[in-house]
Design a protein around this motif. Structure first.
Motif, short mmCIF file in Angstrom:
data_model
loop_
_atom_site.label_atom_id
_atom_site.label_comp_id
_atom_site.label_asym_id
_atom_site.label_seq_id
_atom_site.Cartn_x
_atom_site.Cartn_y
_atom_site.Cartn_z
N ALA A 1 -22.65 81.43 17.93
CA ALA A 1 -22.81 82.81 18.40
C ALA A 1 -24.29 83.15 18.56
CB ALA A 1 -22.14 83.79 17.44
N GLN A 2 -25.11 82.70 17.62
CA GLN A 2 -26.55 82.96 17.70
C GLN A 2 -27.14 82.27 18.93
OE1 GLN A 2 -28.69 81.72 14.21
NE2 GLN A 2 -30.51 82.88 14.76
N TRP A 3 -26.73 81.03 19.18
CA TRP A 3 -27.21 80.29 20.34
C TRP A 3 -26.80 81.01 21.62
CZ3 TRP A 3 -24.11 76.62 23.47
CH2 TRP A 3 -24.90 75.93 24.41
N LEU A 38 -27.63 84.63 26.45
CA LEU A 38 -27.23 85.84 27.15
C LEU A 38 -28.21 86.99 26.93
CD1 LEU A 38 -23.42 85.72 26.26
CD2 LEU A 38 -24.54 84.85 28.33
N ALA A 39 -29.43 86.66 26.57
CA ALA A 39 -30.42 87.69 26.25
C ALA A 39 -30.66 88.67 27.39
CB ALA A 39 -31.74 87.03 25.84
N ASP A 40 -30.50 88.22 28.63
CA ASP A 40 -30.73 89.10 29.78
C ASP A 40 -29.48 89.87 30.21
OD1 ASP A 40 -33.35 88.26 29.87
OD2 ASP A 40 -32.98 86.73 31.40
N TRP A 41 -28.37 89.65 29.52
CA TRP A 41 -27.12 90.34 29.84
C TRP A 41 -27.04 91.62 29.02
CZ3 TRP A 41 -22.17 87.16 30.90
CH2 TRP A 41 -22.48 85.98 31.61
N GLY A 71 -24.16 94.41 27.24
CA GLY A 71 -22.82 94.30 26.65
C GLY A 71 -21.71 94.43 27.66
N GLU A 72 -21.89 95.28 28.64
CA GLU A 72 -20.86 95.48 29.66
C GLU A 72 -20.67 94.21 30.50
OE1 GLU A 72 -20.03 98.24 33.58
OE2 GLU A 72 -21.24 99.08 31.96
N ALA A 73 -21.77 93.55 30.84
CA ALA A 73 -21.67 92.31 31.62
C ALA A 73 -20.93 91.24 30.81
CB ALA A 73 -23.06 91.81 32.02
N ALA A 74 -21.24 91.13 29.53
CA ALA A 74 -20.57 90.15 28.67
C ALA A 74 -19.09 90.46 28.54
CB ALA A 74 -21.24 90.10 27.30
N THR A 75 -18.75 91.74 28.38
CA THR A 75 -17.35 92.14 28.26
C THR A 75 -16.58 91.85 29.54
OG1 THR A 75 -17.92 93.84 26.64
CG2 THR A 75 -15.83 94.12 27.81
N THR A 76 -17.18 92.15 30.68
CA THR A 76 -16.54 91.89 31.98
C THR A 76 -16.33 90.39 32.18
OG1 THR A 76 -17.47 93.88 32.95
CG2 THR A 76 -16.77 92.15 34.49
N PHE A 77 -17.35 89.60 31.87
CA PHE A 77 -17.26 88.14 32.01
C PHE A 77 -16.17 87.58 31.10
CE2 PHE A 77 -18.93 83.79 31.08
CZ PHE A 77 -18.76 83.27 32.35
N THR A 78 -16.13 88.06 29.86
CA THR A 78 -15.11 87.60 28.91
C THR A 78 -13.71 87.95 29.42
OG1 THR A 78 -16.63 87.84 27.05
CG2 THR A 78 -14.28 87.81 26.53
N ARG A 79 -13.54 89.14 29.94
CA ARG A 79 -12.24 89.56 30.47
C ARG A 79 -11.83 88.65 31.63
NH1 ARG A 79 -13.03 94.66 30.39
NH2 ARG A 79 -14.14 94.79 32.37
N GLN A 80 -12.77 88.31 32.50
CA GLN A 80 -12.46 87.44 33.63
C GLN A 80 -12.13 86.02 33.17
OE1 GLN A 80 -16.06 88.41 35.81
NE2 GLN A 80 -14.85 89.49 37.37
N LEU A 81 -12.87 85.52 32.19
CA LEU A 81 -12.57 84.19 31.66
C LEU A 81 -11.19 84.16 31.00
CD1 LEU A 81 -15.92 82.94 30.05
CD2 LEU A 81 -14.70 81.94 31.98
N ARG A 82 -10.86 85.22 30.26
CA ARG A 82 -9.53 85.29 29.64
C ARG A 82 -8.45 85.34 30.70
NH1 ARG A 82 -11.20 89.29 24.73
NH2 ARG A 82 -11.99 87.63 23.37
N SER A 83 -8.68 86.05 31.78
CA SER A 83 -7.72 86.12 32.88
C SER A 83 -7.52 84.73 33.48
CB SER A 83 -8.21 87.11 33.93
OG SER A 83 -7.31 87.17 35.00
#
Length: 165
Positions: A114-116, A121-124, A126-138
């Motif tokens: 998670a730290q790595w 994802l330092a330039d992302w 929270g919303e971008a990470a959440t959207t990406f995660t939702r798309q990956l889960r889909s």
């Protein structure tokens, strides 16, 4: 509107690139536990997600051969991360389960990972990470459904030690 043939191919090639880069990163990642090869870490995750499990079932889940997984489990037993005991449903077989030390190592692996990723994802935001995660889960859900329709055994989902089971 559905994605085009080219767009679908671009997604596939991008995922393939990420898969290859993740494999390369795994081979150069620092060891969380002295003496345990990082290639055996997926075994820990399968055991954690499945509970007491036979080596053959671990191998099936990892799409690996039983002899390789058996050696990895033996190394994990030697280092005190995994315990083997008689299978309660079949006294001729054994099942592997995590020890307290194995659970501790698993938490350290996930924390380090998670730290790595947080650094990657330092330039992302929270919303971008959440959207990406939702798309990956889909995408994962679509793959699960496809494999299920084909009658294939679905892999055990990744174990998350931050979410107690």
């Amino acid at each position: 509107m559905a994605v085009s043939h080219q767009e679908a191919n671009d997604v596939f090639l991008s995922l393939l690139r990420v898969q290859k880069l993740l494999l390369a990163a795994r081979h150069t990642s620092p060891r969380v536990h002295e003496g345990v090869d990082v290639a055996a870490y997926p075994v820990l995750f399968v055991i954690a997600g499945a509970g007491p499990v036979r080596v053959s079932d671990i191998a099936t889940n990892l799409h690996s051969d039983v002899s390789t997984v058996s050696r990895q489990v033996s190394a994990l037993v030697t280092h005190g991360l995994v315990a083997k005991e008689t299978d309660p449903t079949d006294g001729r077989a054994q099942v592997a389960s995590l020890t307290d030390e194995g659970r501790s190592v698993l938490r350290r692996i996930q924390s380090s990972r998670a730290q790595w990723f947080q650094g990657l994802l330092a330039d992302w935001d929270g919303e971008a990470a959440t959207t990406f995660t939702r798309q990956l889960r889909s995408l994962g859900d679509a793959l699960d459904a496809h494999l299920g329709e084909r009658g294939q055994a679905l892999p055990i989902l990744p174990f998350d030690s931050t979410q107690e089971q």
